[in-house]
Scaffold this motif. Sequence first.
Motif, PDB file in Angstrom:
ATOM      1  N   THR A 207     114.529 159.754  49.995  1.00 41.28           N
ATOM      2  CA  THR A 207     113.646 158.591  49.944  1.00 41.28           C
ATOM      3  C   THR A 207     114.291 157.347  50.536  1.00 41.28           C
ATOM      4  O   THR A 207     113.637 156.539  51.192  1.00 41.28           O
ATOM      5  CB  THR A 207     113.213 158.309  48.491  1.00 41.28           C
ATOM      6  N   ILE A 210     114.831 153.746  53.610  1.00 37.25           N
ATOM      7  CA  ILE A 210     113.548 153.999  54.267  1.00 37.25           C
ATOM      8  C   ILE A 210     113.700 153.679  55.748  1.00 37.25           C
ATOM      9  O   ILE A 210     114.031 152.556  56.119  1.00 37.25           O
ATOM     10  CB  ILE A 210     112.426 153.170  53.622  1.00 37.25           C
ATOM     11  N   ASN A 283     110.430 161.660  55.349  1.00 40.60           N
ATOM     12  CA  ASN A 283     110.199 160.579  54.397  1.00 40.60           C
ATOM     13  C   ASN A 283     109.032 159.696  54.838  1.00 40.60           C
ATOM     14  O   ASN A 283     109.135 158.961  55.809  1.00 40.60           O
ATOM     15  CB  ASN A 283     111.472 159.739  54.263  1.00 40.60           C
ATOM     16  N   GLY A 286     107.819 154.662  53.632  1.00 41.77           N
ATOM     17  CA  GLY A 286     107.582 153.389  54.304  1.00 41.77           C
ATOM     18  C   GLY A 286     106.142 153.181  54.705  1.00 41.77           C
ATOM     19  O   GLY A 286     105.681 152.032  54.814  1.00 41.77           O
TER      20      GLY A 286
END
Length: 494
Positions: A207, A210, A283, A286
């Motif tokens: 995570t 970002i 990920n 964002g």
Amino acid sequence: MKIGFDNEKYLKMQSEEISKRIERFGGKLYLEFGGKLLDDFHASRVLPGFEPDSKLRMLKNLSDVAEIVIVINAADIESNKRRGDLDITYDADVLRLIDEYERLGLYVGSVVISQFAEQPTAKLFKSKLEARNKKVFLQYPIEGYPFNVKKIVSPDGFGKNEYIETKRPLIVITAPGPGSGKMSCCLSQLYHDNLRGIKAGYAKFETFPIWNIPLKHPVNLAYEAATANLDDVNMIDPYHLEAYGKSAVNYNRDVEVFPVLNAIFEKIEGQSPYKSPTDMGVNMAGNCIFDDNAVSNAAREEIIRRYFTALCEQAKGNSDGTEASKIEILMNQTGISVDDRAVTIAALSKSLETGGQPAVAIELDDGKIVTGKTSALLGAASAAMLNAVKAIAGIDKEVDLISPTLIAPIQELKTGILSSVNPRLHTDEVLIALAIASTTDDNARKAMDALSKLKGLEAHSTVILSSVDNHTFKKLGINLTSEPRYQSKRLFHK
């Protein structure tokens, strides 16, 4: 706390991206999970709206194609390494995680003991798991890892490791903590799959930082604060910039090891599937921030909390002060100080009013701050907790939620039979007494109902609290910080 993160959008986007990666690699993907798969409270604090169980919920969306492999380093078993947040050993946490994942309907395929070198406690742990019908696979130290690529990708390197028998397209590689050997486990499996003519790929789910928000964004700086003891530093991914002409944020360890990973990929499969370490990630966090001010403010609060934690660890003798110094630099970069934490000022003021006695302050959702001081009956943490639930439930602050006649026998039990030096009630004892009082008293019952509303509130103590009070506040979901000093000058503190 003001919400700034769309959790449902995150679950949808993350699940879709992982499914795309599985397809890209021919139907089998080893997904290395960085951070906590269960109870990711750091993410929920800095991305308000992110649920601590988001990663698990996302996996449940993929539960029919996913299996979990938990990796633990044999050296961590041997040294009784502990999780700081739960205060349990890594091997005990593996058992806890298996139970939790299976309770939630996820399939745990096996446990891997990495860096196995015949450690006696690791062998005992293996036997314990196998006695409970859990598959265990061993992976061994490789001289020169990760730089000696020729040795690593050979029968004397990954070839020595036991091949993990997997059944599903998505293999989630997770661990109780950092340094467990997750990446090595994934690469070893790619090596063995390639020998067997099985197509498979690797991706990383981390995570933080970002990648598609600014390098010095408070959320990314909060990640640096959280990992200050690991020497992690956020940086622009130079490989991503060169390949695509776009800036992306990564961290130093992934950037430093990427050339080696590329060489290992090329040695195993003939070519690397990635042009940058950022490419390896899946990920989508964002893309799910919808209120930048909300997440920025939450991240600044987290940096201050991390600073107080580092100072307390230094006061306890568990740190040399380097971690606190690093976080102080991050605070300067962000333009914040401890005075920006309102509960800190309130707690110190209350202590000053009472002649330097311990005090605790709790900030409510509406911005009102309640305090608690040390008395003959209650510790400051217990008093502040009761005053907070009174305020939330609309109970007059002069009302005794717990009658002194109920507290007296508890104190007598503590000091008389259990030989405790401190007669004052800790927070856990207060909660039990409040629960008893709630059976006959309406105000106590209202206070009990208000306990769930303590979750997410900010608190500060003018002294380092006992482990009991710390754990109780944590279970209630209160974000507690403390001044880096003990109430007494004793050498031993519970």
